[in-house]
Write an enzyme that holds these catalytic residues in place. Structure first.
Site, PDB file in Angstrom:
ATOM      1  CG  ASP A 195       5.778  -6.182 -13.394  1.00 26.93           C
ATOM      2  OD1 ASP A 195       5.551  -6.338 -14.620  1.00 26.93           O
ATOM      3  OD2 ASP A 195       4.893  -6.343 -12.530  1.00 26.93           O
TER       4      ASP A 195
ATOM      5  CG  HIS B 232       1.954   4.529 -13.401  1.00 26.69           C
ATOM      6  ND1 HIS B 232       1.078   3.899 -12.554  1.00 26.69           N
ATOM      7  CD2 HIS B 232       1.287   5.626 -13.858  1.00 26.69           C
ATOM      8  CE1 HIS B 232      -0.065   4.581 -12.509  1.00 26.69           C
ATOM      9  NE2 HIS B 232       0.034   5.619 -13.294  1.00 26.69           N
TER      10      HIS B 232
HETATM   11  P1  OAD Z   1      -3.682  -1.724  -6.416  1.00 30.10           P
HETATM   12  O1  OAD Z   1      -2.827  -2.419  -5.420  1.00 30.10           O
HETATM   13  O2  OAD Z   1      -4.341  -0.446  -6.024  1.00 30.10           O
HETATM   14  O3  OAD Z   1      -4.849  -2.700  -6.857  1.00 30.10           O
HETATM   15  C1  OAD Z   1      -4.609  -4.029  -7.228  1.00 30.10           C
HETATM   16  C2  OAD Z   1      -5.942  -4.695  -7.512  1.00 30.10           C
HETATM   17  O4  OAD Z   1      -5.695  -6.004  -7.962  1.00 30.10           O
HETATM   18  C3  OAD Z   1      -6.861  -4.808  -6.279  1.00 30.10           C
HETATM   19  O5  OAD Z   1      -8.167  -4.345  -6.615  1.00 30.10           O
HETATM   20  C4  OAD Z   1      -6.874  -6.303  -5.975  1.00 30.10           C
HETATM   21  O6  OAD Z   1      -8.125  -6.759  -5.502  1.00 30.10           O
HETATM   22  C5  OAD Z   1      -6.594  -6.890  -7.337  1.00 30.10           C
HETATM   23  N1  OAD Z   1      -5.940  -8.200  -7.299  1.00 30.10           N
HETATM   24  C6  OAD Z   1      -5.076  -8.697  -6.373  1.00 30.10           C
HETATM   25  N2  OAD Z   1      -4.676  -9.933  -6.711  1.00 30.10           N
HETATM   26  C7  OAD Z   1      -5.284 -10.237  -7.885  1.00 30.10           C
HETATM   27  C8  OAD Z   1      -5.289 -11.368  -8.754  1.00 30.10           C
HETATM   28  N3  OAD Z   1      -4.559 -12.442  -8.498  1.00 30.10           N
HETATM   29  N4  OAD Z   1      -6.039 -11.311  -9.876  1.00 30.10           N
HETATM   30  C9  OAD Z   1      -6.786 -10.214 -10.154  1.00 30.10           C
HETATM   31  N5  OAD Z   1      -6.832  -9.123  -9.378  1.00 30.10           N
HETATM   32  C10 OAD Z   1      -6.091  -9.128  -8.269  1.00 30.10           C
HETATM   33  O7  OAD Z   1      -2.819  -1.549  -7.742  1.00 30.10           O
HETATM   34  P2  OAD Z   1      -3.043  -0.603  -9.010  1.00 30.10           P
HETATM   35  O8  OAD Z   1      -4.504  -0.412  -9.267  1.00 30.10           O
HETATM   36  O9  OAD Z   1      -2.210  -1.143 -10.098  1.00 30.10           O
HETATM   37  O10 OAD Z   1       1.495   3.893  -9.092  1.00 30.10           O
HETATM   38  O11 OAD Z   1      -2.428   0.747  -8.487  1.00 30.10           O
HETATM   39  C11 OAD Z   1      -2.332   1.819  -9.364  1.00 30.10           C
HETATM   40  C12 OAD Z   1      -1.093   2.630  -9.099  1.00 30.10           C
HETATM   41  O12 OAD Z   1      -1.024   3.021  -7.732  1.00 30.10           O
HETATM   42  C13 OAD Z   1       0.210   1.895  -9.319  1.00 30.10           C
HETATM   43  O13 OAD Z   1       0.627   1.881 -10.666  1.00 30.10           O
HETATM   44  C14 OAD Z   1       1.179   2.634  -8.462  1.00 30.10           C
HETATM   45  C15 OAD Z   1       0.319   2.802  -7.241  1.00 30.10           C
HETATM   46  O14 OAD Z   1       0.665   3.749  -6.369  1.00 30.10           O
HETATM   47  C16 OAD Z   1       2.767   4.322  -9.093  1.00 30.10           C
HETATM   48  O15 OAD Z   1       3.701   3.722  -8.586  1.00 30.10           O
HETATM   49  C17 OAD Z   1       2.939   5.628  -9.778  1.00 30.10           C
END
Ligand code: OAD
Length: 237
Positions: free
Chosen positions: A94, A109
């Site tokens: 985003d 990404h």
């Molecule tokens: P995830 O969905 O795996 O993890 C999101 C994290 O944010 C989780 O650990 C939640 O607990 C936490 N979370 C949720 N709401 C929150 C809030 N309000 N404040 C703080 N933390 C919060 O997402 P990513 O780690 O970004 O790749 O995933 C990594 C990659 O996997 C993405 O970039 C995407 C995905 O597949 C691609 O699209 C290539």
């Protein structure tokens, strides 16, 4: 600890959650009703390009309906006010960091608001729908344009620059990422290997890499980031 003069902030889906953008791993493994393998792999695009284009068109169309939250704004404020360098590396596709005021954001990404031609390789800023019938503005090929997103099995962008910044920083902060997807999940270990930077995790819950961080703050990014930025700016004065 501190004052810090060279900070790297890695962000993930959790930083945009309070803006209303769904995270990847909090919904029974489904991302907006799709399995990741059905929409975020080169194989999925080869098999069903219309589905994949439609999926990303919907994500792109959602962007104007969501707003940056206090976490995006706090990160931008740190960048502007710190006497030093703040590098924002995001796994998010985003544009909420930019709209929150951040500059030079490294999108490892890719970005929803860009498409890339598989024939000529040119990238184009893109805010509307893209279909298999849309000709590439550079070479005219159709089909040819694909979302400029790094799918599973593809090489993330800007890795040389990111590792250079990780090795130079004196503070590494990870915000809103579950620590499941490499190479981003390995950044904290790389920072610790070099040995001179402090490391902080800010996440709703302990991430998969929580044991690598020297300091952890668990809760909502929009609530935790503004006071953390205040602390860092005060230390840096
Ligand atoms: P995830 O969905 O795996 O993890 C999101 C994290 O944010 C989780 O650990 C939640 O607990 C936490 N979370 C949720 N709401 C929150 C809030 N309000 N404040 C703080 N933390 C919060 O997402 P990513 O780690 O970004 O790749 O995933 C990594 C990659 O996997 C993405 O970039 C995407 C995905 O597949 C691609 O699209 C290539």
């Amino acid at each position: 600890m501190g004052p810090y003069r060279d900070i790297v902030i890695l962000t993930g889906a959790g930083v945009s959650a309070e803006s209303g953008v769904r995270t990847f791993r909090d919904n029974d493994g489904l991302w907006e009703e799709h399995r990741v393998e059905d929409v975020a792999t080169p194989e999925a695009f080869a098999r069903d390009p219309k589905l994949v284009q439609r999926f990303y068109n919907l994500r792109r169309a959602q962007l104007p309906t969501v707003q940056p939250n206090d976490a995006h704004k706090a990160i931008a404020r740190l960048q502007k006010e710190l006497d030093g360098r703040v590098t924002v590396v995001t796994q998010n596709v985003d544009n909420l960091h930019e709209r929150g005021g951040a500059e030079g954001v490294i999108h490892m990404h890719g970005e929803l608001c860009r498409v890339r031609c598989v024939h000529c390789g040119m990238r184009h800023d893109w805010t509307t729908d893209c279909t298999q019938a849309t000709p590439c503005p550079s070479c005219g090929a159709a089909p040819g344009l694909r979302p400029d997103i790094v799918w599973f099995g593809e090489m993330p962008y800007h890795m040389d620059l990111i590792y250079t910044r990780l090795r130079a920083c004196d503070l590494f902060i990870s915000v809103g990422t579950s620590g499941n997807v490499y190479p981003a999940a390995g950044f904290v270990a790389e920072v610790r290997r070099i040995g001179h930077a402090h490391t902080i995790e800010v996440n709703l819950e302990p991430s998969a890499g929580v044991s690598y961080f020297e300091e952890c703050r668990h809760g909502m990014a929009g609530e935790l980031m503004p006071p953390l930025v205040d602390e860092l700016l005060k230390k840096g004065q």
